[in-house]
Design a protein around this motif. Structure first.
Motif, PDB file in Angstrom:
ATOM      1  N   THR A 114      -9.593  12.148  -6.183  1.00 51.61           N
ATOM      2  CA  THR A 114      -9.357  13.458  -6.789  1.00 51.61           C
ATOM      3  C   THR A 114      -7.887  13.625  -7.178  1.00 51.61           C
ATOM      4  O   THR A 114      -7.572  14.160  -8.256  1.00 51.61           O
ATOM      5  N   PHE A 115      -6.992  13.141  -6.316  1.00 52.62           N
ATOM      6  CA  PHE A 115      -5.558  13.211  -6.612  1.00 52.62           C
ATOM      7  C   PHE A 115      -5.240  12.446  -7.900  1.00 52.62           C
ATOM      8  O   PHE A 115      -4.520  12.949  -8.765  1.00 52.62           O
ATOM      9  N   PHE A 116      -5.789  11.247  -8.019  1.00 54.12           N
ATOM     10  CA  PHE A 116      -5.552  10.441  -9.228  1.00 54.12           C
ATOM     11  C   PHE A 116      -6.149  11.120 -10.456  1.00 54.12           C
ATOM     12  O   PHE A 116      -5.544  11.109 -11.538  1.00 54.12           O
ATOM     13  N   LYS A 117      -7.334  11.697 -10.302  1.00 50.98           N
ATOM     14  CA  LYS A 117      -7.977  12.387 -11.423  1.00 50.98           C
ATOM     15  C   LYS A 117      -7.109  13.546 -11.905  1.00 50.98           C
ATOM     16  O   LYS A 117      -6.974  13.780 -13.115  1.00 50.98           O
ATOM     17  N   ASP A 118      -6.517  14.293 -10.972  1.00 50.25           N
ATOM     18  CA  ASP A 118      -5.682  15.443 -11.332  1.00 50.25           C
ATOM     19  C   ASP A 118      -4.338  15.002 -11.925  1.00 50.25           C
ATOM     20  O   ASP A 118      -3.758  15.701 -12.750  1.00 50.25           O
ATOM     21  N   PHE A 119      -3.840  13.834 -11.492  1.00 50.55           N
ATOM     22  CA  PHE A 119      -2.504  13.390 -11.882  1.00 50.55           C
ATOM     23  C   PHE A 119      -2.501  12.643 -13.209  1.00 50.55           C
ATOM     24  O   PHE A 119      -1.566  12.774 -13.995  1.00 50.55           O
ATOM     25  N   TYR A 120      -3.568  11.845 -13.452  1.00 53.55           N
ATOM     26  CA  TYR A 120      -3.611  11.014 -14.659  1.00 53.55           C
ATOM     27  C   TYR A 120      -4.718  11.490 -15.596  1.00 53.55           C
ATOM     28  O   TYR A 120      -5.897  11.499 -15.221  1.00 53.55           O
ATOM     29  N   GLU A 121      -4.348  11.846 -16.803  1.00 56.33           N
ATOM     30  CA  GLU A 121      -5.327  12.326 -17.774  1.00 56.33           C
ATOM     31  C   GLU A 121      -6.354  11.261 -18.142  1.00 56.33           C
ATOM     32  O   GLU A 121      -7.481  11.576 -18.516  1.00 56.33           O
ATOM     33  N   ASP A 122      -5.937   9.977 -18.044  1.00 56.93           N
ATOM     34  CA  ASP A 122      -6.824   8.890 -18.472  1.00 56.93           C
ATOM     35  C   ASP A 122      -7.651   8.313 -17.323  1.00 56.93           C
ATOM     36  O   ASP A 122      -8.314   7.289 -17.491  1.00 56.93           O
ATOM     37  N   PHE A 123      -7.630   8.964 -16.169  1.00 59.93           N
ATOM     38  CA  PHE A 123      -8.348   8.430 -15.010  1.00 59.93           C
ATOM     39  C   PHE A 123      -9.849   8.620 -15.167  1.00 59.93           C
ATOM     40  O   PHE A 123     -10.320   9.717 -15.484  1.00 59.93           O
ATOM     41  N   ARG A 124     -10.612   7.537 -14.940  1.00 59.41           N
ATOM     42  CA  ARG A 124     -12.066   7.551 -15.104  1.00 59.41           C
ATOM     43  C   ARG A 124     -12.723   7.652 -13.723  1.00 59.41           C
ATOM     44  O   ARG A 124     -13.009   6.660 -13.071  1.00 59.41           O
ATOM     45  N   GLU A 125     -12.964   8.881 -13.297  1.00 59.11           N
ATOM     46  CA  GLU A 125     -13.477   9.141 -11.944  1.00 59.11           C
ATOM     47  C   GLU A 125     -14.823   8.458 -11.711  1.00 59.11           C
ATOM     48  O   GLU A 125     -15.066   7.872 -10.645  1.00 59.11           O
ATOM     49  N   GLU A 126     -15.712   8.558 -12.680  1.00 52.79           N
ATOM     50  CA  GLU A 126     -17.043   7.970 -12.530  1.00 52.79           C
ATOM     51  C   GLU A 126     -16.958   6.464 -12.291  1.00 52.79           C
ATOM     52  O   GLU A 126     -17.673   5.908 -11.445  1.00 52.79           O
ATOM     53  N   LEU A 127     -16.065   5.790 -13.017  1.00 53.54           N
ATOM     54  CA  LEU A 127     -15.884   4.357 -12.847  1.00 53.54           C
ATOM     55  C   LEU A 127     -15.345   4.043 -11.454  1.00 53.54           C
ATOM     56  O   LEU A 127     -15.783   3.084 -10.811  1.00 53.54           O
ATOM     57  N   ALA A 128     -14.403   4.846 -10.970  1.00 53.80           N
ATOM     58  CA  ALA A 128     -13.844   4.626  -9.635  1.00 53.80           C
ATOM     59  C   ALA A 128     -14.933   4.695  -8.567  1.00 53.80           C
ATOM     60  O   ALA A 128     -15.025   3.820  -7.696  1.00 53.80           O
ATOM     61  N   TYR A 129     -15.786   5.712  -8.643  1.00 55.86           N
ATOM     62  CA  TYR A 129     -16.854   5.848  -7.644  1.00 55.86           C
ATOM     63  C   TYR A 129     -17.895   4.739  -7.789  1.00 55.86           C
ATOM     64  O   TYR A 129     -18.468   4.280  -6.788  1.00 55.86           O
TER      65      TYR A 129
ATOM     66  N   ASN B 207       0.843  -1.196   0.000  1.00 55.49           N
ATOM     67  CA  ASN B 207       0.000   0.000   0.000  1.00 55.49           C
ATOM     68  C   ASN B 207       0.882   1.251   0.000  1.00 55.49           C
ATOM     69  O   ASN B 207       1.666   1.464   0.914  1.00 55.49           O
ATOM     70  N   TYR B 208       0.721   2.079  -1.004  1.00 56.34           N
ATOM     71  CA  TYR B 208       1.588   3.251  -1.178  1.00 56.34           C
ATOM     72  C   TYR B 208       0.839   4.565  -0.957  1.00 56.34           C
ATOM     73  O   TYR B 208       1.413   5.648  -1.139  1.00 56.34           O
ATOM     74  N   LEU B 209      -0.428   4.491  -0.553  1.00 61.93           N
ATOM     75  CA  LEU B 209      -1.255   5.692  -0.434  1.00 61.93           C
ATOM     76  C   LEU B 209      -1.126   6.328   0.944  1.00 61.93           C
ATOM     77  O   LEU B 209      -0.813   5.657   1.929  1.00 61.93           O
ATOM     78  N   ASN B 210      -1.405   7.628   1.026  1.00 63.40           N
ATOM     79  CA  ASN B 210      -1.361   8.375   2.282  1.00 63.40           C
ATOM     80  C   ASN B 210      -2.548   7.984   3.150  1.00 63.40           C
ATOM     81  O   ASN B 210      -3.697   8.232   2.804  1.00 63.40           O
ATOM     82  N   SER B 211      -2.269   7.363   4.282  1.00 63.78           N
ATOM     83  CA  SER B 211      -3.340   6.820   5.127  1.00 63.78           C
ATOM     84  C   SER B 211      -4.204   7.897   5.763  1.00 63.78           C
ATOM     85  O   SER B 211      -5.302   7.606   6.259  1.00 63.78           O
ATOM     86  N   TYR B 212      -3.741   9.162   5.788  1.00 59.71           N
ATOM     87  CA  TYR B 212      -4.516  10.231   6.415  1.00 59.71           C
ATOM     88  C   TYR B 212      -5.445  10.930   5.433  1.00 59.71           C
ATOM     89  O   TYR B 212      -6.218  11.800   5.821  1.00 59.71           O
ATOM     90  N   MET B 213      -5.385  10.541   4.164  1.00 57.59           N
ATOM     91  CA  MET B 213      -6.305  11.101   3.173  1.00 57.59           C
ATOM     92  C   MET B 213      -7.590  10.294   3.160  1.00 57.59           C
ATOM     93  O   MET B 213      -7.594   9.101   3.486  1.00 57.59           O
ATOM     94  N   THR B 214      -8.698  10.940   2.777  1.00 59.47           N
ATOM     95  CA  THR B 214      -9.935  10.195   2.582  1.00 59.47           C
ATOM     96  C   THR B 214      -9.885   9.516   1.214  1.00 59.47           C
ATOM     97  O   THR B 214      -9.091   9.899   0.341  1.00 59.47           O
ATOM     98  N   VAL B 215     -10.750   8.539   1.039  1.00 54.86           N
ATOM     99  CA  VAL B 215     -10.819   7.849  -0.242  1.00 54.86           C
ATOM    100  C   VAL B 215     -11.150   8.847  -1.354  1.00 54.86           C
ATOM    101  O   VAL B 215     -10.571   8.811  -2.443  1.00 54.86           O
ATOM    102  N   GLY B 216     -12.063   9.761  -1.077  1.00 55.45           N
ATOM    103  CA  GLY B 216     -12.448  10.770  -2.067  1.00 55.45           C
ATOM    104  C   GLY B 216     -11.285  11.674  -2.442  1.00 55.45           C
ATOM    105  O   GLY B 216     -11.124  12.040  -3.614  1.00 55.45           O
ATOM    106  N   GLN B 217     -10.484  12.060  -1.457  1.00 56.50           N
ATOM    107  CA  GLN B 217      -9.316  12.903  -1.733  1.00 56.50           C
ATOM    108  C   GLN B 217      -8.309  12.169  -2.627  1.00 56.50           C
ATOM    109  O   GLN B 217      -7.702  12.771  -3.518  1.00 56.50           O
ATOM    110  N   ILE B 218      -8.163  10.865  -2.381  1.00 57.30           N
ATOM    111  CA  ILE B 218      -7.239  10.069  -3.188  1.00 57.30           C
ATOM    112  C   ILE B 218      -7.755   9.960  -4.628  1.00 57.30           C
ATOM    113  O   ILE B 218      -6.979  10.060  -5.582  1.00 57.30           O
TER     114      ILE B 218
END
Length: 232
Positions: free
Chosen positions: A96-111, A83-94
């Motif tokens: 959002t981070f992926f959405k901002d970092f990766y152009e191909d990230f499918r936010e709707e699918l993740a939720y 596990n490489y994620l920041n444990s103090y972040m919420t799932v939603g914050q993570i």
């Protein structure tokens, strides 16, 4: 089919230990491939080279014709075995981070996948069970519209009852023109979705065949052949 991953004479040493011994490998698009071998066989070294976490001593790697680097990271979605994620972040914050970092990230699918698992976006990662943390990591990885997915032990920490869901998450949410490379020790659980398998031992590829060919030529399952080859 187009070639998504090609390795030529790939070699990596750690001191006097040869982790990869001049590997030659070609993987086509549109395949789900099992990377199988005992501990210390070279699986993780190979995976880390694909994902630019290690540099080979010699030989070449091409991902969709590109050497591993900034450009290849745009088309490779990687799930490490820890596990490489920041444990103090919420799932939603993570998310959002992926959405901002990766152009191909499918936010709707993740939720959508998080909702099916009953994981709240408001939950902090540190409050989730080990199994749910691993599911979140997998969801983030599979929510990218990548060309190559590299999954290192994606079901190792998941309870048996949830493994079928995890496997379905993998096969139902990847880009069908992409390939999925899965490293796992739980062969019997994942065998049903594999198109091909790669057996690696002591840094050498000892077998690369389609699952159908293995069943026809050897009259046994991949798990049975693995135990025979590696004498388990």
């Amino acid at each position: 089919m187009a070639e998504i991953l090609k390795m030529s004479k790939l070699t990596k040493r750690y001191g006097s230990t040869v982790a990869l011994n001049g590997i030659n490998l070609s993987i086509e698009s549109g395949k789900i491939i099992g990377l199988l071998g005992p501990n210390g066989s070279g699986k993780t070294t190979l995976i880390k080279i694909i994902n630019t976490l290690l540099t080979p001593d010699s030989g070449t790697v091409l991902v969709d014709g590109i050497r591993p680097g900034v450009e290849s990271k745009r088309i490779v979605s990687y799930l490490p075995d820890n596990n490489y994620l920041n444990s103090y972040m919420t799932v939603g914050q993570i998310v959002t981070f992926f959405k901002d970092f990766y152009e191909d990230f499918r936010e709707e699918l993740a939720y959508e996948m998080l909702t099916r698992l009953g994981i709240s976006a408001d939950s902090k990662l540190k409050t989730l069970s080990k199994g749910n943390k691993e599911k979140v990591c997998l969801i983030l990885t599979m929510s990218r519209n990548a060309r190559l997915y590299v999954l290192d032990e994606p079901i190792a920490g998941v309870d048996p009852a949830a493994r079928d869901y995890v496997i379905q998450t993998i096969i139902n949410n990847y880009n069908p023109e992409a390939s999925v490379l899965i490293s796992t020790h739980l062969i019997s659980d994942i065998e049903q979705v594999l198109d091909e398998v790669i057996f690696i031992k002591d840094g050498n590829i000892v077998l690369h065949k389609s699952v159908d060919d293995i069943r026809q030529e050897h009259s046994m399952s991949v798990d049975e052949l693995f135990r025979e080859v590696f004498r388990w």
